[in-house]
Scaffold this active site. Sequence first.
Site, short mmCIF file in Angstrom:
data_model
loop_
_atom_site.label_atom_id
_atom_site.label_comp_id
_atom_site.label_asym_id
_atom_site.label_seq_id
_atom_site.Cartn_x
_atom_site.Cartn_y
_atom_site.Cartn_z
N GLU A 29 0.26 4.09 2.02
CA GLU A 29 0.20 5.19 1.05
C GLU A 29 -1.14 5.19 0.32
O GLU A 29 -1.71 6.25 0.04
CB GLU A 29 1.35 5.08 0.06
CG GLU A 29 2.74 5.17 0.69
CD GLU A 29 2.98 6.48 1.41
OE1 GLU A 29 2.36 7.50 1.03
OE2 GLU A 29 3.77 6.49 2.37
N ASP A 80 -2.76 4.41 8.37
CA ASP A 80 -2.33 3.18 9.05
C ASP A 80 -3.50 2.22 9.24
O ASP A 80 -3.37 1.00 9.05
CB ASP A 80 -1.73 3.52 10.42
CG ASP A 80 -0.29 4.01 10.34
OD1 ASP A 80 0.32 3.89 9.25
OD2 ASP A 80 0.22 4.51 11.35
#
Length: 414
Positions: free
Chosen positions: A280, A361
Amino acid sequence: MAFNFFTLLFLIAIFSYVITLLWLNIRQNKAVTSSSGAVPSEFSQKITLEQHQKAADYTCAKLNLNYFEVVFSAFVLLAWTLGGGLEWLDGFWRAFSDDVLFVGVGFILSLMLIGTLIDLPFGLYRTFVLEEKFGFNKTTISTLVSDTIKGFGLALVIGVPLLYVVLYLMNEMGEYWWFFVWLVLTGFSLLLLWLYPTFIAPLFNKFNPLENQALKAKIDDLLNRTGFKSDGIFVMDGSKRSSHGNAYFTGIGKNKRIVFFDTLLKGMNDNEVQAILAHELGHFHHKHIRKQMLISFLTSLLGLALLGYLITQPWFFYGLGIEAMSNHAALVLFTLTLPIFSFFIEPISHALSRKHEFEADAFAAKHTDANDLISSLVKLYRDNASTLTPDKLYSAFHDSHPSASIRIKHLRTK
């Protein structure tokens, strides 16, 4: 009423929309069921055949409901437009008053209320039958009633004044009313983002500071290493409504919160939670939220400018079943039909979103252990009964995140 060429275009768009959605659902159903007999090799050590088949059954059950929803929603749209529903509702409010703002606000609010009632059976079935069947539902009738009352109250307190201002600007600001409406809507969106964490979200859920001190220490270290500042780390009682797990950021500026569902924390170890948070944080590092907001604001500006043109065109109203041209009717017609005409560009926005997921990611893999993120993703797919084998075309139109196998394959190369 005599319809026109735009009516034909509208019917072609609806037909194409419905047929494409049903075709994509069929493809998804086939892809999921044909691969339900064996767990994909890359997941065989973490997900059992029973869990894999549960995900397949859950996906197909949602698709079966969606078949009916797609067709039903198309008929409802046709009933509102070419069927004369909007024309009747407009006449109903015009009989009460000559005040265009009163008529406009009443017209739109009543349409929203009727739409909510029409959608209610689907929501109830999804929550108390489908989600219940697969063990995800935790919502009680009292929670549902409470949420409905609070949501209705917010709509009145926030929505009615905003709607009044929008219609006032449309009536009073001349040819370029759409620019002033855009300024108001943009400002309102930013204000809502700022207010949501501390004033709106607590109306529906409880938010408690994270009590796990070992996890908090790891998170604080991660925040310091990545230069991110927040207004706190909170745990939300997501189990109040569902056993699905999630985590998110909310707010803007200094009023930002990190929120974990309690259901997520129960299924993850500390390193996995840290990896999810790092993902996040990757969105913030790459300014994905800001980019998405800018795209949203630009899109809404272009959309309002287009509406500014359509609102002066009789063929737009007549073609969709409205005889009396008005600002509130144009606003509703545009809102109802835009998803139909813009559906085929959805893969573009989803492709951008998936690109952002890969970047987030990669950021998480850089600042935490990629294996922890892989492990957490596998658990999320498993615990949320998300299919591991979606159809590629279905995913292109519907999924903002890459499929599990593609995402994990990317992570293993980091």
